[in-house]
Scaffold this motif. Structure first.
Motif, PDB file in Angstrom:
ATOM      1  N   GLY A  47     -41.091 -18.446 -10.912  1.00  0.00           N
ATOM      2  CA  GLY A  47     -42.297 -18.180 -10.139  1.00  0.00           C
ATOM      3  C   GLY A  47     -43.591 -18.402 -10.883  1.00  0.00           C
ATOM      4  N   ARG A  48     -43.527 -18.618 -12.174  1.00  0.00           N
ATOM      5  CA  ARG A  48     -44.712 -18.771 -13.011  1.00  0.00           C
ATOM      6  C   ARG A  48     -45.072 -20.245 -13.156  1.00  0.00           C
ATOM      7  NH1 ARG A  48     -46.091 -15.819 -17.720  1.00  0.00           N
ATOM      8  NH2 ARG A  48     -48.138 -16.457 -18.445  1.00  0.00           N
ATOM      9  N   GLU A  49     -46.265 -20.638 -12.690  1.00  0.00           N
ATOM     10  CA  GLU A  49     -46.662 -22.040 -12.758  1.00  0.00           C
ATOM     11  C   GLU A  49     -47.338 -22.361 -14.087  1.00  0.00           C
ATOM     12  OE1 GLU A  49     -48.700 -24.274  -9.367  1.00  0.00           O
ATOM     13  OE2 GLU A  49     -50.261 -24.282 -10.919  1.00  0.00           O
TER      14      GLU A  49
ATOM     15  N   VAL B  25     -59.088 -25.778  -4.156  1.00  0.00           N
ATOM     16  CA  VAL B  25     -59.023 -24.793  -5.237  1.00  0.00           C
ATOM     17  C   VAL B  25     -57.627 -24.794  -5.851  1.00  0.00           C
ATOM     18  CG1 VAL B  25     -59.223 -22.352  -5.830  1.00  0.00           C
ATOM     19  CG2 VAL B  25     -60.833 -23.376  -4.215  1.00  0.00           C
ATOM     20  N   GLU B  26     -56.600 -24.859  -5.020  1.00  0.00           N
ATOM     21  CA  GLU B  26     -55.223 -24.880  -5.498  1.00  0.00           C
ATOM     22  C   GLU B  26     -54.941 -26.130  -6.335  1.00  0.00           C
ATOM     23  OE1 GLU B  26     -52.499 -22.793  -4.991  1.00  0.00           O
ATOM     24  OE2 GLU B  26     -53.821 -21.275  -4.156  1.00  0.00           O
ATOM     25  N   LYS B  27     -55.557 -27.239  -5.958  1.00  0.00           N
ATOM     26  CA  LYS B  27     -55.322 -28.494  -6.655  1.00  0.00           C
ATOM     27  C   LYS B  27     -55.888 -28.482  -8.064  1.00  0.00           C
ATOM     28  CE  LYS B  27     -55.895 -33.495  -6.092  1.00  0.00           C
ATOM     29  NZ  LYS B  27     -56.452 -34.570  -5.227  1.00  0.00           N
ATOM     30  N   ASP B  28     -57.051 -27.875  -8.239  1.00  0.00           N
ATOM     31  CA  ASP B  28     -57.704 -27.846  -9.557  1.00  0.00           C
ATOM     32  C   ASP B  28     -58.382 -26.495  -9.759  1.00  0.00           C
ATOM     33  OD1 ASP B  28     -58.833 -28.429 -11.967  1.00  0.00           O
ATOM     34  OD2 ASP B  28     -60.029 -30.131 -11.285  1.00  0.00           O
ATOM     35  N   PRO B  29     -57.595 -25.429  -9.926  1.00  0.00           N
ATOM     36  CA  PRO B  29     -58.176 -24.086 -10.029  1.00  0.00           C
ATOM     37  C   PRO B  29     -59.125 -23.914 -11.208  1.00  0.00           C
ATOM     38  CG  PRO B  29     -55.850 -24.058 -10.621  1.00  0.00           C
ATOM     39  CD  PRO B  29     -56.128 -25.402 -10.033  1.00  0.00           C
TER      40      PRO B  29
ATOM     41  N   ARG C 107     -43.848 -20.798  -6.195  1.00  0.00           N
ATOM     42  CA  ARG C 107     -44.775 -20.155  -7.123  1.00  0.00           C
ATOM     43  C   ARG C 107     -45.063 -18.733  -6.672  1.00  0.00           C
ATOM     44  NH1 ARG C 107     -50.517 -22.212  -6.645  1.00  0.00           N
ATOM     45  NH2 ARG C 107     -50.881 -20.210  -5.672  1.00  0.00           N
ATOM     46  N   VAL C 108     -45.222 -17.849  -7.641  1.00  0.00           N
ATOM     47  CA  VAL C 108     -45.602 -16.469  -7.380  1.00  0.00           C
ATOM     48  C   VAL C 108     -46.981 -16.242  -7.985  1.00  0.00           C
ATOM     49  CG1 VAL C 108     -45.066 -14.049  -7.817  1.00  0.00           C
ATOM     50  CG2 VAL C 108     -43.216 -15.666  -7.374  1.00  0.00           C
ATOM     51  N   GLY C 109     -47.882 -15.648  -7.217  1.00  0.00           N
ATOM     52  CA  GLY C 109     -49.202 -15.352  -7.758  1.00  0.00           C
ATOM     53  C   GLY C 109     -50.070 -16.584  -7.861  1.00  0.00           C
ATOM     54  N   ASP C 110     -50.869 -16.649  -8.921  1.00  0.00           N
ATOM     55  CA  ASP C 110     -51.888 -17.688  -9.072  1.00  0.00           C
ATOM     56  C   ASP C 110     -51.335 -18.991  -9.629  1.00  0.00           C
ATOM     57  OD1 ASP C 110     -53.611 -15.749  -8.242  1.00  0.00           O
ATOM     58  OD2 ASP C 110     -54.824 -15.719 -10.061  1.00  0.00           O
TER      59      ASP C 110
ATOM     60  N   GLU D  44     -49.771  -3.433 -20.633  1.00  0.00           N
ATOM     61  CA  GLU D  44     -50.235  -4.692 -20.051  1.00  0.00           C
ATOM     62  C   GLU D  44     -49.112  -5.717 -20.010  1.00  0.00           C
ATOM     63  OE1 GLU D  44     -54.993  -4.960 -21.183  1.00  0.00           O
ATOM     64  OE2 GLU D  44     -53.545  -6.234 -22.233  1.00  0.00           O
ATOM     65  N   PHE D  45     -49.114  -6.529 -18.960  1.00  0.00           N
ATOM     66  CA  PHE D  45     -48.226  -7.683 -18.891  1.00  0.00           C
ATOM     67  C   PHE D  45     -48.841  -8.688 -17.922  1.00  0.00           C
ATOM     68  CE2 PHE D  45     -46.929  -4.819 -15.565  1.00  0.00           C
ATOM     69  CZ  PHE D  45     -46.557  -5.623 -14.487  1.00  0.00           C
ATOM     70  N   VAL D  46     -48.309  -9.894 -17.948  1.00  0.00           N
ATOM     71  CA  VAL D  46     -48.802 -10.945 -17.058  1.00  0.00           C
ATOM     72  C   VAL D  46     -47.723 -11.269 -16.048  1.00  0.00           C
ATOM     73  CG1 VAL D  46     -49.539 -13.352 -16.895  1.00  0.00           C
ATOM     74  CG2 VAL D  46     -50.391 -11.905 -18.747  1.00  0.00           C
ATOM     75  N   TYR D  47     -48.104 -11.279 -14.788  1.00  0.00           N
ATOM     76  CA  TYR D  47     -47.171 -11.603 -13.708  1.00  0.00           C
ATOM     77  C   TYR D  47     -47.828 -12.637 -12.802  1.00  0.00           C
ATOM     78  CZ  TYR D  47     -43.811 -11.016  -9.917  1.00  0.00           C
ATOM     79  OH  TYR D  47     -42.844 -11.232  -8.969  1.00  0.00           O
ATOM     80  N   GLY D  48     -47.166 -13.775 -12.619  1.00  0.00           N
ATOM     81  CA  GLY D  48     -47.740 -14.808 -11.771  1.00  0.00           C
ATOM     82  C   GLY D  48     -49.109 -15.252 -12.236  1.00  0.00           C
ATOM     83  N   ASN D  49     -49.288 -15.356 -13.558  1.00  0.00           N
ATOM     84  CA  ASN D  49     -50.562 -15.753 -14.181  1.00  0.00           C
ATOM     85  C   ASN D  49     -51.684 -14.758 -13.922  1.00  0.00           C
ATOM     86  OD1 ASN D  49     -49.647 -18.147 -15.446  1.00  0.00           O
ATOM     87  ND2 ASN D  49     -49.827 -19.285 -13.538  1.00  0.00           N
ATOM     88  N   ARG D  50     -51.334 -13.502 -13.629  1.00  0.00           N
ATOM     89  CA  ARG D  50     -52.333 -12.458 -13.446  1.00  0.00           C
ATOM     90  C   ARG D  50     -52.068 -11.313 -14.403  1.00  0.00           C
ATOM     91  NH1 ARG D  50     -54.933 -12.223  -8.508  1.00  0.00           N
ATOM     92  NH2 ARG D  50     -56.129 -10.508  -9.407  1.00  0.00           N
TER      93      ARG D  50
END
Length: 240
Positions: free
Chosen positions: A76-78, A212-216, A46-49, A131-137
């Motif tokens: 990389g995008r979850e 936090v990672e389990k249930d962000p 995974r990349v990012g969030d 604007e764009f989204v990368y790794g859910n950011r």
């Protein structure tokens, strides 16, 4: 040597040979199976969030209501789903599905975006930034041409964005306890700053990060509610 004794020795020898043959076949079978067994497929990194929402992007159902969420990673995008049937529907037109998810993330993170300058050049953003989204950011740049520079070192720029979030939100951070353990911040040493979905979370210790990672989405909701309450009491806060 009597005929009877000879017969007994012959039978024993035959039995030993038979046992050795069976053992050899068994060992050979195990070795063959081990050789043919395909290695377990590795989950793409995974990349990012992590996926930041509490609902499935296909069904709209609350994640966890149909068992553990199904997690998929696309370059990389979850993305997390409510069940095993939804990924195929999402992937039927992957680009369109990701574009819809991008729009949802931009709407969520846009109001709390911490920078008025380009993440790449540091120059003031125009009225309508790229604007764009990368790794859910959500990422904002001055112009589309800057994307090439971002793509050379995305981890560096994501770290810079995290730092900007911490600087923007730390002053009016609304919680005095760790949202995971409930312990007062500082009791376990210096709090750990984590950024998820453009929001600052302060944790009591690094071990809390796994929760936090389990249930962000759960903790995004916690910090969102705390911020709203903080603002309603007359504090100048962040958040949407």
């Amino acid at each position: 040597m009597t005929a009877t004794r000879l017969s007994v020795m012959t039978a024993v020898l035959a039995g030993l040979l038979s046992t050795g043959s069976v053992l050899a076949q068994h060992e050979g079978h195990e070795g063959h199976a081990g050789h043919d067994q395909a290695p377990a497929a590795k989950t793409p990194a995974r990349v990012g969030d992590a996926y930041p929402f509490a609902t499935c992007p296909i069904s709209g159902k609350q994640l966890g209501t149909m068992g553990d969420p199904v997690v998929k990673v696309y370059e990389g995008r979850e993305v997390r789903y409510c069940c095993g049937g939804c990924p195929k529907k999402f992937e039927k037109d992957l680009q369109q599905s990701l574009a819809k998810l991008d729009a949802k993330i931009a709407a969520d993170q846009g109001p709390i975006y911490p920078l008025k300058t380009s993440l790449v050049t540091g120059k003031d953003l125009p009225e309508k930034p790229f604007e764009f989204v990368y790794g859910n950011r959500l990422i904002r740049l001055g112009a589309e041409q800057e994307r090439a520079e971002f793509d050379k070192a995305p981890a560096k720029f994501l770290a810079a964005l995290d730092k900007a979030v911490v600087m923007a939100q730390a002053k009016d951070y609304p919680l005095k306890e760790c949202p995971v353990s409930g312990e007062k911040l500082g009791e376990m040493g210096k709090p750990i700053d984590v950024v998820i979905a453009g929001r600052l979370l302060r944790l009591g210790c690094k071990d809390c990060k796994a929760d936090v990672e389990k249930d962000p989405a759960k903790f995004v909701a916690v910090i969102h509610a705390a911020t709203k309450h903080h603002q309603s009491e007359g504090h100048v806060g962040h958040g949407n």
